[in-house]
Design a protein around this motif. Structure first.
Motif, PDB file in Angstrom:
ATOM      1  N   ASP A  12       2.697  12.445 -86.038  1.00 59.34           N
ATOM      2  CA  ASP A  12       4.073  12.074 -85.713  1.00 59.34           C
ATOM      3  C   ASP A  12       4.768  11.518 -86.950  1.00 59.34           C
ATOM      4  OD1 ASP A  12       4.290   8.978 -85.681  1.00 59.34           O
ATOM      5  OD2 ASP A  12       2.542   9.316 -84.415  1.00 59.34           O
ATOM      6  N   ASP A  56       3.678  15.353 -82.179  1.00 55.63           N
ATOM      7  CA  ASP A  56       3.038  16.647 -81.902  1.00 55.63           C
ATOM      8  C   ASP A  56       1.593  16.359 -81.545  1.00 55.63           C
ATOM      9  OD1 ASP A  56       1.969  19.160 -81.795  1.00 55.63           O
ATOM     10  OD2 ASP A  56       2.586  19.761 -83.807  1.00 55.63           O
ATOM     11  N   ARG A 110       0.867  22.863 -76.461  1.00 50.08           N
ATOM     12  CA  ARG A 110       2.126  22.536 -77.133  1.00 50.08           C
ATOM     13  C   ARG A 110       2.776  21.261 -76.596  1.00 50.08           C
ATOM     14  NH1 ARG A 110       2.451  28.070 -76.293  1.00 50.08           N
ATOM     15  NH2 ARG A 110       3.974  27.767 -74.648  1.00 50.08           N
ATOM     16  N   ARG A 120       4.559  18.453 -77.484  1.00 53.44           N
ATOM     17  CA  ARG A 120       5.317  17.881 -78.595  1.00 53.44           C
ATOM     18  C   ARG A 120       6.723  17.559 -78.121  1.00 53.44           C
ATOM     19  NH1 ARG A 120       5.082  23.677 -80.665  1.00 53.44           N
ATOM     20  NH2 ARG A 120       3.028  23.037 -81.292  1.00 53.44           N
TER      21      ARG A 120
END
Length: 81
Positions: free
Chosen positions: A41, A60, A69, A71
Motif C-alpha cells: 500500500d 493492494d 484482486r 485492491r
C-alpha cells in the motif's frame, strides 16, 4: 514447514502534520485451499492536532482466500480525547 517472509514500511514526514509512505508484506501460501499474494500500500496521513489523525491509502492485497484482486482505497479518521 516454516519460512522467512519480509515485511517493511517506510515513511517521510515533510512537516509535523503530514506523513507519506509505503508498506509491503510477503504472504506465504499457508492456506490449503487458496493461494495468498503479497500485500502492498501507499498512504498519506494528516495530523491536524494531537487528537485527530486522517489516513488515506491505496491498498493492494492481491488474492485473499478465494477472492481475487482485492485492491482499493482506504480512508480512516481517528479521534481521541
Amino acid at each position: 514447514g516454516r519460512s522467512l517472509v519480509w515485511e517493511g514500511s517506510a515513511a517521510v514526514m515533510p512537516d509535523p502534520h503530514w506523513a507519506l509512505g509505503i508498506e509491503y508484506r510477503q504472504k506465504p501460501d499457508n492456506l490449503g485451499f487458496a493461494r495468498e499474494d503479497d500485500w502492498r500500500d501507499v498512504f498519506a496521513a494528516w495530523f491536524p492536532n494531537k487528537r485527530i489523525a486522517v489516513v488515506a491509502a491505496w491498498a493492494d492485497l492481491g488474492s485473499v482466500a478465494t477472492l481475487d484482486r482485492q485492491r482499493g482505497p482506504y480512508l480512516s479518521l481517528q479521534m481521541s480525547y
